[in-house]
Design an enzyme around this catalytic site. Sequence first.
Site: not given
Ligand code: WQD
Length: 351
Positions: A137, A306, A12, A161, A212, A165, A135, A34, A309
């Site tokens: 999270t 979203r 990964g 999720y 993002l 964790k 995480s 896997n 968030d």
């Molecule tokens: C970051 C920011 C969105 C996508 C998640 C999991 C976390 C870890 C990392 C596993 C936020 C904004 C996002 C988009 C946007 N994963 N955004 N448009 O949610 O902080 O964390 O991923 O370990 O456990 O919770 O990361 O990259 O999804 O979002 O505006 O198309 O970007 O609102 O502010 P997040 P993210």
Amino acid sequence: MGLLVLVTGGAGFVGSHTLVELLEAGHRVVVVDNCCNSARGQEAGQLPPALARVCTITGKTITAFHMVSLLDRDALAQVFAQHKIDVVIHFAALKAVGESVEKPLAYYSNNVTGTLTLLEVMNEAGVKRLVYSSSATVYGVPQYLPTDEQHPTGVGITNPYGHTKHICEQILRDLAATDKEWRVVLLRYFNPVGAHESGMIGEDPKGTPNNLLPYIAQVAVGKLDELLVYGGDYNTPDGTGVRDYIHVMDLASGHVAALDKLNSEDFQGAVAYNLGTGAGVSVLEMITAFTRASQKKIPYRVVGRREGDVATMVGSCVLAQQQLGWRASRDLHQMCVDAWCWQSQNPDGYA
Ligand code: WQD
């Protein structure tokens, strides 16, 4: 000679980058994956492409690769029978927040039952040293910022999720408390981004990216038309979400530092460390940084928030600095340069 490290989920994103650091630090690695969430080898017996490229980058070999699910207890026990494992780094997990809301049972089965099966097999094999991929999270909605390791966990988590964790962290704490031979490091990642500087390995999400930076990178390379910015009315400097983005190679070196700590004389029990930078970056700041790094326009539109968030999530990483002798060294520009290098050289990922 280094340690023989069993890496679950090693094909990964974070796992493959950590393999580079482990091999370059002189350790040997056995990978169990896997390949449900990562590209697999074209032919039977062929290494997954990410692993083959890890070997090319490092000039080293992977001791063994086993395409095994953690839910297959017998197959997993066979792996421990074949190799004298010193320590396990456990990455294997499903990790898409949104998907976990739609498929909670798949997440509990894969992430919790898979971890339980791994721990039972480790126990029977007498392998009782583990680095766990956790995480930020688990902190839920931050009660203070930056969040340090003393921050409450398990409160205000908004998705299955995150619950998986937190539950796995609790299982590991209880295990280490009842059996003093167990040594556990819990690494709480903030937002891993970027890629190895070679551009040969990187983040390869299946389907449309949830996160993002891979989404922005796919807009830059022309695979997606525009970025939707989820929320412009948060209580943040520019109204968009703020996160603690950390270069995946810094995250990888944090795992090597955790191994050293785990094997030091004074280590005992289960200890959590944040792996982040301590700096917050907004969505709009990330767009600006990526535009500068790629010299590509990133069309975007601000839309509604979203579900689930939080406004801001930034970590204090003082403890890792003090106790692991580790800190992130790559800045936002490097994160974007390396992410763009990977994306532009591999528009379709490992396909
Ligand atoms: C970051 C920011 C969105 C996508 C998640 C999991 C976390 C870890 C990392 C596993 C936020 C904004 C996002 C988009 C946007 N994963 N955004 N448009 O949610 O902080 O964390 O991923 O370990 O456990 O919770 O990361 O990259 O999804 O979002 O505006 O198309 O970007 O609102 O502010 P997040 P993210």
